[in-house]
Scaffold this motif. Structure first.
Motif, mmCIF file in Angstrom:
data_model
loop_
_atom_site.group_PDB
_atom_site.id
_atom_site.type_symbol
_atom_site.label_atom_id
_atom_site.label_comp_id
_atom_site.label_asym_id
_atom_site.label_seq_id
_atom_site.Cartn_x
_atom_site.Cartn_y
_atom_site.Cartn_z
ATOM 1 N N GLU A 308 65.313 110.288 102.399
ATOM 2 C CA GLU A 308 66.599 110.462 101.499
ATOM 3 C C GLU A 308 66.029 109.688 100.039
ATOM 4 O OE1 GLU A 308 69.656 107.876 103.240
ATOM 5 O OE2 GLU A 308 69.921 109.446 104.871
ATOM 6 N N VAL A 309 64.676 109.799 100.038
ATOM 7 C CA VAL A 309 64.125 109.417 98.633
ATOM 8 C C VAL A 309 64.525 110.303 97.503
ATOM 9 C CG1 VAL A 309 61.996 108.925 97.260
ATOM 10 C CG2 VAL A 309 62.158 107.881 99.627
ATOM 11 N N ALA A 310 65.143 109.811 96.498
ATOM 12 C CA ALA A 310 65.909 110.554 95.297
ATOM 13 C C ALA A 310 65.895 109.588 94.279
ATOM 14 C CB ALA A 310 66.963 111.047 95.304
ATOM 15 N N VAL A 311 65.668 110.275 92.820
ATOM 16 C CA VAL A 311 65.895 109.380 91.571
ATOM 17 C C VAL A 311 67.184 108.638 91.737
ATOM 18 C CG1 VAL A 311 66.319 109.714 89.177
ATOM 19 C CG2 VAL A 311 64.622 111.114 90.184
ATOM 20 N N GLY A 312 66.869 107.359 91.598
ATOM 21 C CA GLY A 312 68.133 106.354 91.564
ATOM 22 C C GLY A 312 68.231 105.761 92.919
ATOM 23 N N SER A 313 67.245 106.102 94.163
ATOM 24 C CA SER A 313 67.135 105.514 95.276
ATOM 25 C C SER A 313 66.668 103.916 95.012
ATOM 26 C CB SER A 313 66.220 106.097 96.179
ATOM 27 O OG SER A 313 66.706 107.395 96.445
ATOM 28 N N LYS A 314 67.197 102.884 95.892
ATOM 29 C CA LYS A 314 66.732 101.514 95.847
ATOM 30 C C LYS A 314 65.645 101.304 96.721
ATOM 31 C CE LYS A 314 69.855 98.134 95.077
ATOM 32 N NZ LYS A 314 70.712 97.327 95.214
ATOM 33 N N VAL A 315 64.498 100.936 96.550
ATOM 34 C CA VAL A 315 63.468 100.713 97.671
ATOM 35 C C VAL A 315 62.983 99.147 97.716
ATOM 36 C CG1 VAL A 315 62.664 103.217 97.395
ATOM 37 C CG2 VAL A 315 61.606 101.374 95.894
ATOM 38 N N ALA A 316 62.276 98.919 98.594
ATOM 39 C CA ALA A 316 61.847 97.605 98.665
ATOM 40 C C ALA A 316 60.241 97.711 98.466
ATOM 41 C CB ALA A 316 62.061 96.782 100.305
ATOM 42 N N VAL A 330 63.961 104.106 91.938
ATOM 43 C CA VAL A 330 63.044 105.173 91.927
ATOM 44 C C VAL A 330 63.562 106.062 90.423
ATOM 45 C CG1 VAL A 330 62.502 107.534 92.783
ATOM 46 C CG2 VAL A 330 62.905 105.718 94.256
ATOM 47 N N THR A 331 62.744 105.941 89.442
ATOM 48 C CA THR A 331 63.055 106.486 88.353
ATOM 49 C C THR A 331 62.603 107.998 88.001
ATOM 50 O OG1 THR A 331 60.967 105.719 87.205
ATOM 51 C CG2 THR A 331 63.116 104.372 87.364
ATOM 52 N N VAL A 332 61.738 108.405 88.711
ATOM 53 C CA VAL A 332 61.143 109.813 88.597
ATOM 54 C C VAL A 332 60.738 110.300 89.760
ATOM 55 C CG1 VAL A 332 58.859 108.945 87.863
ATOM 56 C CG2 VAL A 332 59.949 111.352 86.816
ATOM 57 N N MET A 333 60.612 111.627 90.382
ATOM 58 C CA MET A 333 59.884 112.060 91.326
ATOM 59 C C MET A 333 59.146 113.490 90.884
ATOM 60 S SD MET A 333 61.161 110.869 94.060
ATOM 61 C CE MET A 333 61.006 112.177 95.373
ATOM 62 N N ALA A 349 37.156 110.328 104.330
ATOM 63 C CA ALA A 349 36.584 111.655 104.322
ATOM 64 C C ALA A 349 37.765 112.663 104.290
ATOM 65 C CB ALA A 349 35.787 111.858 105.328
ATOM 66 N N VAL A 350 38.948 112.070 104.464
ATOM 67 C CA VAL A 350 40.163 113.215 104.708
ATOM 68 C C VAL A 350 41.026 112.991 103.384
ATOM 69 C CG1 VAL A 350 41.465 114.290 105.992
ATOM 70 C CG2 VAL A 350 39.444 113.447 106.989
ATOM 71 N N PRO A 351 41.178 113.993 102.446
ATOM 72 C CA PRO A 351 42.191 113.588 101.400
ATOM 73 C C PRO A 351 43.702 113.719 102.050
ATOM 74 C CG PRO A 351 40.413 115.276 100.519
ATOM 75 C CD PRO A 351 40.290 115.033 102.219
ATOM 76 N N GLU A 352 44.547 113.108 101.346
ATOM 77 C CA GLU A 352 45.904 113.122 101.882
ATOM 78 C C GLU A 352 46.838 113.559 100.676
ATOM 79 O OE1 GLU A 352 47.565 110.135 104.229
ATOM 80 O OE2 GLU A 352 45.357 109.136 104.739
ATOM 81 N N TYR A 353 47.916 114.283 100.764
ATOM 82 C CA TYR A 353 48.635 114.805 99.837
ATOM 83 C C TYR A 353 50.176 114.195 100.194
ATOM 84 C CZ TYR A 353 44.488 117.684 99.139
ATOM 85 O OH TYR A 353 43.418 118.106 98.922
ATOM 86 N N GLY A 354 50.915 114.117 98.902
ATOM 87 C CA GLY A 354 52.366 113.882 99.010
ATOM 88 C C GLY A 354 53.045 114.003 97.781
ATOM 89 N N ARG A 355 54.127 113.896 97.674
ATOM 90 C CA ARG A 355 55.108 113.959 96.446
ATOM 91 C C ARG A 355 55.197 112.655 95.970
ATOM 92 N NH1 ARG A 355 61.175 116.136 95.955
ATOM 93 N NH2 ARG A 355 61.267 116.207 93.723
ATOM 94 N N ALA A 356 54.924 112.399 94.870
ATOM 95 C CA ALA A 356 54.928 111.312 94.079
ATOM 96 C C ALA A 356 56.238 110.769 93.551
ATOM 97 C CB ALA A 356 53.909 111.132 93.059
ATOM 98 N N ALA A 357 56.566 109.331 93.730
ATOM 99 C CA ALA A 357 57.820 108.884 93.081
ATOM 100 C C ALA A 357 57.546 107.673 92.342
ATOM 101 C CB ALA A 357 58.607 108.701 94.108
ATOM 102 N N GLY A 358 58.044 107.606 91.172
ATOM 103 C CA GLY A 358 57.729 106.438 90.254
ATOM 104 C C GLY A 358 58.920 105.579 90.263
ATOM 105 N N LEU A 359 58.463 104.316 90.126
ATOM 106 C CA LEU A 359 59.533 103.290 89.957
ATOM 107 C C LEU A 359 59.738 102.537 88.896
ATOM 108 C CD1 LEU A 359 58.442 101.324 93.440
ATOM 109 C CD2 LEU A 359 60.157 103.187 93.198
ATOM 110 N N SER A 360 60.730 101.889 88.653
ATOM 111 C CA SER A 360 61.036 101.017 87.702
ATOM 112 C C SER A 360 60.246 100.004 87.490
ATOM 113 C CB SER A 360 62.534 100.635 87.196
ATOM 114 O OG SER A 360 62.587 99.982 88.584
ATOM 115 N N ALA A 361 60.119 99.313 86.309
ATOM 116 C CA ALA A 361 59.141 98.145 86.365
ATOM 117 C C ALA A 361 59.221 97.108 87.463
ATOM 118 C CB ALA A 361 59.043 97.401 84.954
#
Length: 379
Positions: A308-316, A330-333, A349-361
């Motif tokens: 349920e991660v989205a812009v505005g989500s509160k995370v620890a 979460v301020t940006v996806m 040896a194995v790269p990983e991929y994902g969707r980045a999410a940026g947090l506020s300060a």
């Protein structure tokens, strides 16, 4: 009768170990690795992230020579602290040229005064004499303002030169290679120059007030004049030349201020890309400054994981090792899938991929740029 035990050849024992014991060792190691990863991504932490900092790249404000680089690698600096000082020779050349032009305008003003006085005397109109006098008073004050501002710029350049020389003398003194008398002389000269700056600033402020009053007096007199004042092309040309020189001096002052490169924020020097005495071009990188305090955090949502991660989500956000936890938003996806930083891969040896999410300060954790963190949705 005892049965003699036939020893197993070494190569046979190695082969038995490889076929029977080695797979067990591999599976145990894999289990330990999985447990470690689960530990990192458990305890309520669904995602891995990394602390990032906005880097300030400090560039050369103009082309020239770096007179003094005042900081070193990893030095802590305060906002406004001097990082580098550029050679003032190009700016001083501009100041000297401006000074010569102002003196030329002053000589032109004297010739114009005599011409206008003769012209007004022939007409015999007293009000026109007064009007021209008020106009010339304003021109006189503006020319004098140019002179004083040029003197002020010169003193400011000299004060910076003395400050750099004093800093060098002090550094030599600390290494027992300098002279106390030399450092004291430079300090005294610097204080004298600062006092000259203060005196000139007061005089400039006074002249600016007188100039404003002179303009008002001239405008009010012309409004009450019996008729419009005849055009004086040479006077208008002089007034325009003085105005242009005023703008040019303001441009020179901006270049002078840029000679001293200061830290925009509190932080730490992350890279040193230049040195004292080195010639640089406009915009060439001198230093990289890493801001102190709370930095941004980017975490990654793995492929195929529904959340349920989205812009505005509160995370620890949890710091690995000491268990400190703070909350952030979460301020940006990221709109696309991207490769994770290599330090966050489970298998190097194995790269990983994902969707980045940026947090506020993220405040309170005092994260070092590049430090990994664990992130989970807050309850």
């Amino acid at each position: 009768m005892a049965i003699k035990k036939i020893p197993v050849p070494l190569n046979r024992r190695v082969d038995i170990f490889r076929r029977k014991a080695l797979p067990l060792v591999v599976w145990v190691a894999a289990a330990v690795g999985v447990v470690h990863l689960l530990e990192l991504r458990s305890a309520g932490a669904d995602f891995v992230g990394i602390s990032k900092a906005t880097e300030y790249v400090i560039s050369a404000p103009n082309e020239g020579r770096v007179l003094e680089l005042s900081v070193g690698l990893y030095d802590q600096v305060a906002a406004g602290q001097v990082l580098a000082t550029m050679d003032s020779a190009p700016v001083m050349a501009q100041i000297n040229t401006a000074s010569a032009e102002v003196e030329r305008l002053a000589a032109e003003r004297l010739a114009l005064v005599a011409e206008l006085q003769a012209s007004v005397a022939e007409m015999g109109r007293d009000w026109e004499k007064d009007a021209r006098r008020f106009e010339m008073d304003a021109v006189d004050l503006r020319v004098e303002l140019l002179r004083r501002n040029i003197a002020l710029s010169t003193s400011r350049v000299e004060a910076e030169r003395l400050r750099v020389a004093f800093d060098r003398a002090t550094a030599l003194l600390e290494s027992a290679a300098g002279s106390v008398a030399s450092a004291e002389d430079l300090d005294l000269a610097h204080e004298v120059e600062l006092e000259r700056i203060r005196t000139t600033e007061q005089l400039v402020a006074q002249l600016e007030g007188e100039y404003a009053r002179a303009i008002t007096r001239s405008e009010e007199f012309l409004l009450s004049a019996p008729q419009d004042l005849a055009a004086a092309p040479r006077l208008e040309a002089l007034q325009q030349a003085v105005a242009v020189q005023t703008l040019r001096l303001a441009e020179i002052e901006l270049a002078r201020e840029a000679l001293v490169v200061r830290a925009p924020v509190y932080g730490q020097i992350g890279s040193v890309l230049a040195s004292s005495g080195r010639s640089v071009v406009l915009g060439q990188d001198l230093l990289v400054l890493i801001p102190s305090g709370h930095g941004a955090v980017v975490f990654y949502q793995p492929l195929g994981l529904k959340s349920e991660v989205a812009v505005g989500s509160k995370v620890a956000v949890r710091r690995i090792g000491n268990g400190e936890v703070v909350e952030a938003l979460v301020t940006v996806m990221s709109p696309t899938i991207e490769e994770l930083p290599a330090s966050l891969w489970r298998d190097p040896a194995v790269p990983e991929y994902g969707r980045a999410a940026g947090l506020s300060a993220v405040q309170g954790l005092h994260l070092v740029p590049g430090e990994p963190v664990l992130v989970s949705l807050a309850e």
